[in-house]
Design an enzyme around this catalytic site. Structure first.
Site, mmCIF file in Angstrom:
data_model
loop_
_atom_site.group_PDB
_atom_site.id
_atom_site.type_symbol
_atom_site.label_atom_id
_atom_site.label_comp_id
_atom_site.label_asym_id
_atom_site.label_seq_id
_atom_site.Cartn_x
_atom_site.Cartn_y
_atom_site.Cartn_z
ATOM 1 N N LYS A 41 0.758 -1.371 -0.075
ATOM 2 C CA LYS A 41 0.008 -0.030 0.094
ATOM 3 C C LYS A 41 0.806 1.365 -0.167
ATOM 4 O O LYS A 41 0.551 2.351 -0.786
ATOM 5 C CB LYS A 41 -1.009 0.047 1.259
ATOM 6 C CG LYS A 41 -1.949 -0.948 1.242
ATOM 7 C CD LYS A 41 -2.745 -1.341 2.293
ATOM 8 C CE LYS A 41 -3.936 -2.502 2.072
ATOM 9 N NZ LYS A 41 -4.611 -2.979 3.317
ATOM 10 N N GLN A 94 -4.122 -2.030 9.510
ATOM 11 C CA GLN A 94 -4.304 -3.353 8.925
ATOM 12 C C GLN A 94 -4.534 -4.475 9.710
ATOM 13 O O GLN A 94 -4.402 -4.484 10.661
ATOM 14 C CB GLN A 94 -2.780 -3.493 8.571
ATOM 15 C CG GLN A 94 -2.614 -4.765 7.697
ATOM 16 C CD GLN A 94 -3.285 -4.845 6.321
ATOM 17 O OE1 GLN A 94 -3.026 -3.810 5.539
ATOM 18 N NE2 GLN A 94 -3.884 -5.714 6.169
ATOM 19 N N ASP A 110 -11.190 2.807 4.060
ATOM 20 C CA ASP A 110 -11.693 1.413 3.793
ATOM 21 C C ASP A 110 -13.011 1.516 3.761
ATOM 22 O O ASP A 110 -14.166 0.478 3.480
ATOM 23 C CB ASP A 110 -10.975 0.685 4.731
ATOM 24 C CG ASP A 110 -9.909 -0.096 4.735
ATOM 25 O OD1 ASP A 110 -9.531 -0.375 3.466
ATOM 26 O OD2 ASP A 110 -8.836 -0.523 5.620
#
Ligand code: NDP
Length: 295
Positions: A52, A96, A119
């Protein structure tokens, strides 16, 4: 002739568009920033985070990474997220998964400021998606929506079957497929581990989205001729002494019947990553009030 849906190519187009947005924002003094937070020593999680960060760098987004000791009290993670919420250089915050035992997953998701929740897992953003007014679309289902559009697959009026009901893939995917406001308008069935006779559902589907995390378990006899198959699964299997990446779909036999199919790797995976970058520039644009033409 089966169409293999090229996730790498579609993701590349989106990344190019994101890169243009970053340029527009940067020209006005707004450098989009994405913060990743890792509280784990799981090598796979470390790899995901570094991918990422590399993606950010490639499109000009400022990548900020914070490691939290995985033995630290959970408060340290919540405090880190709050600090990033208050940081004006950070437009997106991503913690994460999976989380270590002492951390309350729901609390993490609630702590991320909804306007930085790229997200789209915060309950406020889940609610907005369900209400038909999404701030951000979750990256994987959004990426799948774009893949279907890229090969002109119409979802309206079709029978769609989503295999899996997780918060990050199955549920939002089903929502976007049946929703009127998201343009899906498909008649949508969600299957899960308690579904009786899964094959009866997948066989009548025009579109199958497989997101169960079970290697190659959607087999050729479970789909109909001419269906469209999206394989979300990422499973590592040992084969002939080698480690191999496979999806949830038995690719060769399903591809023989499908009109279109996504491969693993090179299907949904690159799209998930591209849509995270998309959400980050969207967040930076909303926060700064600088309009950009999102790809
Ligand atoms: P979860 O484990 O959270 O959810 C799996 C879902 O599949 C559950 O709803 C489960 O049912 C259902 N399921 C499990 N076994 C069966 C079965 N035999 N028949 C029907 N349904 C079943 O997984 P995720 O949604 O997070 O991820 C799914 C897969 O997609 C994984 O392989 C993951 O690695 C991959 N993934 C890939 C991404 C990408 O970018 N390509 C992004 C995110 C995930 P129940 O609810 O009853 O337990």
């Amino acid at each position: 002739m089966t169409e293999v849906i090229d996730g790498n190519a579609v993701a590349e187009e989106i990344r190019a568009g994101v890169s243009d947005c970053v340029e527009t924002l940067t020209d006005t003094g707004v450098k989009p920033g994405l913060a990743t937070v890792l509280m784990s020593d799981d090598p796979a999680s470390e790899t995901y985070v570094s991918m990422k960060q590399r993606d950010c760098e490639e499109v000009g987004i400022e990548g900020i990474h914070v490691d939290v000791d995985n033995d630290a009290p959970a408060e340290e993670l919540y405090d880190t997220v709050e600090r990033l919420n208050d940081d004006d250089d950070v437009h997106g915050v991503l913690v994460q998964k999976p989380f270590v035992d002492q951390v309350d997953e729901r609390r993490v998701l609630r702590t991320i400021a909804p306007e930085k929740d790229v997200d789209a897992f915060h309950p406020a953003n889940v609610g907005r998606l369900v209400a038909g007014d999404p701030r951000f679309k979750p990256c994987t289902p959004h990426g799948i929506q774009r893949l279907l559009e890229s090969v002109d697959v119409e979802t309206e009026g079709k029978e769609a079957v989503v295999v899996g009901r997780s918060d990050i893939v199955g549920k939002p995917m089903a929502n976007m497929l049946f929703s009127k406001s998201a343009g899906g308008n498909a008649t949508t069935t969600v299957c899960h581990s308690r579904t009786e006779d899964l094959a009866a559902h997948t066989r009548r589907a025009d579109i199958v989205v497989a997101a169960a995390g079970r290697p190659e378990f959607i087999t050729g006899d479970m789909v109909s001729e001419g269906c469209v198959v999206v394989d979300v699964g990422i499973n590592r299997v040992e084969r002939d002494g080698d480690s191999e990446l496979v999806g949830d779909v038995a690719y060769d036999e399903v591809a023989e019947k499908a009109a279109a199919i996504t491969p693993v790797p090179g299907g949904v995976g690159p799209m998930t990553r591209a849509m995270l970058l998309y959400n980050t520039v969207k967040a930076a644009s909303a926060e700064s009030g600088v309009d950009v033409e999102l790809p």
